[in-house]
Write an enzyme that holds these catalytic residues in place. Structure first.
Site, mmCIF file in Angstrom:
data_model
loop_
_atom_site.group_PDB
_atom_site.id
_atom_site.type_symbol
_atom_site.label_atom_id
_atom_site.label_comp_id
_atom_site.label_asym_id
_atom_site.label_seq_id
_atom_site.Cartn_x
_atom_site.Cartn_y
_atom_site.Cartn_z
ATOM 1 N N ASP A 1 26.962 -58.264 82.407
ATOM 2 C CA ASP A 1 28.338 -58.717 82.595
ATOM 3 C C ASP A 1 28.596 -58.973 84.077
ATOM 4 O O ASP A 1 28.014 -58.307 84.945
ATOM 5 C CB ASP A 1 29.335 -57.682 82.068
ATOM 6 C CG ASP A 1 30.631 -58.317 81.618
ATOM 7 O OD1 ASP A 1 30.803 -58.537 80.399
ATOM 8 O OD2 ASP A 1 31.473 -58.629 82.478
ATOM 9 N N GLN B 1 22.551 -66.423 84.298
ATOM 10 C CA GLN B 1 21.523 -67.153 85.043
ATOM 11 C C GLN B 1 20.704 -66.217 85.926
ATOM 12 O O GLN B 1 19.476 -66.330 85.993
ATOM 13 C CB GLN B 1 22.173 -68.238 85.909
ATOM 14 C CG GLN B 1 21.189 -69.084 86.703
ATOM 15 C CD GLN B 1 20.345 -69.976 85.819
ATOM 16 O OE1 GLN B 1 20.876 -70.776 85.056
ATOM 17 N NE2 GLN B 1 19.029 -69.845 85.907
ATOM 18 N N ASN C 1 33.751 -67.345 69.004
ATOM 19 C CA ASN C 1 34.781 -67.676 68.031
ATOM 20 C C ASN C 1 34.170 -67.974 66.667
ATOM 21 O O ASN C 1 32.955 -68.073 66.513
ATOM 22 C CB ASN C 1 35.601 -68.863 68.524
ATOM 23 C CG ASN C 1 34.712 -70.067 68.817
ATOM 24 O OD1 ASN C 1 34.287 -70.778 67.910
ATOM 25 N ND2 ASN C 1 34.407 -70.293 70.098
ATOM 26 N N ASP D 1 29.944 -67.265 76.240
ATOM 27 C CA ASP D 1 29.467 -68.422 75.479
ATOM 28 C C ASP D 1 29.328 -69.654 76.370
ATOM 29 O O ASP D 1 28.442 -70.485 76.147
ATOM 30 C CB ASP D 1 30.419 -68.724 74.324
ATOM 31 C CG ASP D 1 30.182 -67.803 73.135
ATOM 32 O OD1 ASP D 1 29.068 -67.266 73.031
ATOM 33 O OD2 ASP D 1 31.093 -67.626 72.323
ATOM 34 N N HIS E 1 25.119 -64.702 66.495
ATOM 35 C CA HIS E 1 26.522 -65.132 66.563
ATOM 36 C C HIS E 1 27.395 -64.069 65.906
ATOM 37 O O HIS E 1 27.299 -63.819 64.704
ATOM 38 C CB HIS E 1 26.672 -66.478 65.845
ATOM 39 C CG HIS E 1 28.070 -66.993 65.794
ATOM 40 N ND1 HIS E 1 28.745 -67.219 64.612
ATOM 41 C CD2 HIS E 1 28.931 -67.332 66.788
ATOM 42 C CE1 HIS E 1 29.957 -67.678 64.884
ATOM 43 N NE2 HIS E 1 30.096 -67.758 66.187
ATOM 44 N N THR F 1 34.203 -62.646 67.634
ATOM 45 C CA THR F 1 35.167 -61.588 67.953
ATOM 46 C C THR F 1 36.607 -62.100 67.891
ATOM 47 O O THR F 1 37.538 -61.303 67.893
ATOM 48 C CB THR F 1 34.888 -61.006 69.350
ATOM 49 O OG1 THR F 1 34.862 -62.064 70.311
ATOM 50 C CG2 THR F 1 33.539 -60.286 69.376
ATOM 51 N N THR G 1 36.245 -58.412 76.150
ATOM 52 C CA THR G 1 36.918 -58.142 77.430
ATOM 53 C C THR G 1 37.419 -59.417 78.101
ATOM 54 O O THR G 1 38.097 -59.340 79.124
ATOM 55 C CB THR G 1 35.974 -57.408 78.400
ATOM 56 O OG1 THR G 1 34.780 -58.173 78.566
ATOM 57 C CG2 THR G 1 35.617 -56.032 77.868
#
Length: 284
Positions: A23, A55, A80, A90, A145, A148, A195
């Site tokens: 993250d 990356q 989604n 995403d 996939h 959320t 988040t």
């Protein structure tokens, strides 16, 4: 890495795979550090926390970084219900794997249809013939996939109901990702869940992610039936008929206080009340 698993490829009775938590939000990565037992964080064969963009993680993997060695990984897309790759983590997948052509291919693999929040679908990237995707895959074999949100139109989190709009959806997404991880992978890459657009506070998200991860890593030190009970009380669905006598005996053996389990409050109580840290270090 394919084929059947032997005892040397198991940790606490579950398949050994490196969990990479990734993250860009330092608050999230710091909370992971606090909520996951240090025995796992210090043993990067099983778990690594990466503060940075996808990356930068992929760059280190491409260079053969010893921390990220392995040949086959899955990566979680916590997006989604329609498979669009337009924001948050995403968007990083969109950019990394080839932009619009990859998004179109990815959505086709999902059947171009609505997938319910709480579901999980494994997409095999080896089937993608897009040149950019083939060039950049670098050991990423699958995308899991795990929607959320239906669409990122508004935050799902309601501070008046943090259990149903925070703790529960994050736990379900994390548990689904772990339970649907393919058997032929060396590692699983997971970002912070809910988040971003979903608006779940990091402290809530990280607690549910850590609880799911602890349950998974406990392996066969905790029976499947008792795991069901622990999840039931963590999510605050107290139902005595689903708490068999065998699990009460197991709680006593593991040092889990039954009365504290029954009165567990996810907003206030530490997850150590449900899964004592010592259980997680028995086979390390």
């Amino acid at each position: 890495m394919t084929g059947s698993l032997n005892r040397h490829s198991l940790l606490n009775g579950v398949k050994k795979m490196r969990i990479i938590l990734c993250d860009t939000n330092e608050v999230v990565t710091n909370l992971w550090q606090e909520s996951i037992p240090h025995a796992y964080i210090q043993n990067d064969k099983y778990l690594c926390i990466h503060h940075g963009h996808l990356q930068s993680l992929m760059d280190s993997m491409r260079k053969g970084d010893a921390i990220h060695h392995g040949h086959s990984y899955a990566i979680v897309s916590p997006g989604n219900s329609y498979g669009y790759l337009g924001g948050g983590f995403d968007k990083a997948l969109y950019n990394y794997f080839g932009g619009k052509p990859f998004e179109t291919w990815f959505r086709n693999q999902l059947g171009g249809r609505y997938h319910t929040v709480g579901s999980a679908t494994v997409v095999d990237l080896q089937r993608c013939l897009e040149e950019k995707t083939i060039e950049c895959r670098d050991g990423i074999r699958y995308i899991i996939h795990v929607p959320t949100v239906v669409a990122p139109s508004a935050p799902i989190f309601n501070p008046q109901n943090p259990l149903k709009t925070g703790f529960e959806p994050v736990f379900n997404a994390m548990w689904n990702a772990l339970m649907h991880s393919p058997k032929d992978i060396d590692g699983l890459i997971i970002p912070g869940l809910c988040t971003g657009y979903a608006g779940v506070p990091p402290i809530i998200s990280c607690k549910s992610m850590a609880f799911a991860l602890r349950l998974y890593m406990a392996g066969d030190h905790i029976s499947k039936e008792l795991k069901n009970v622990l999840i039931m009380y963590y999510l605050q669905y107290p139902f005595e008929p689903f708490f068999p006598e065998s699990c009460k005996i197991e709680c006593q053996k593991l040092g889990i206080d039954i009365e504290m389990l029954k009165s567990f409050n996810v907003e206030k109580d530490a997850i150590e009340l449900l899964i004592p840290r010592r259980i997680l270090t028995l086979d390390l």
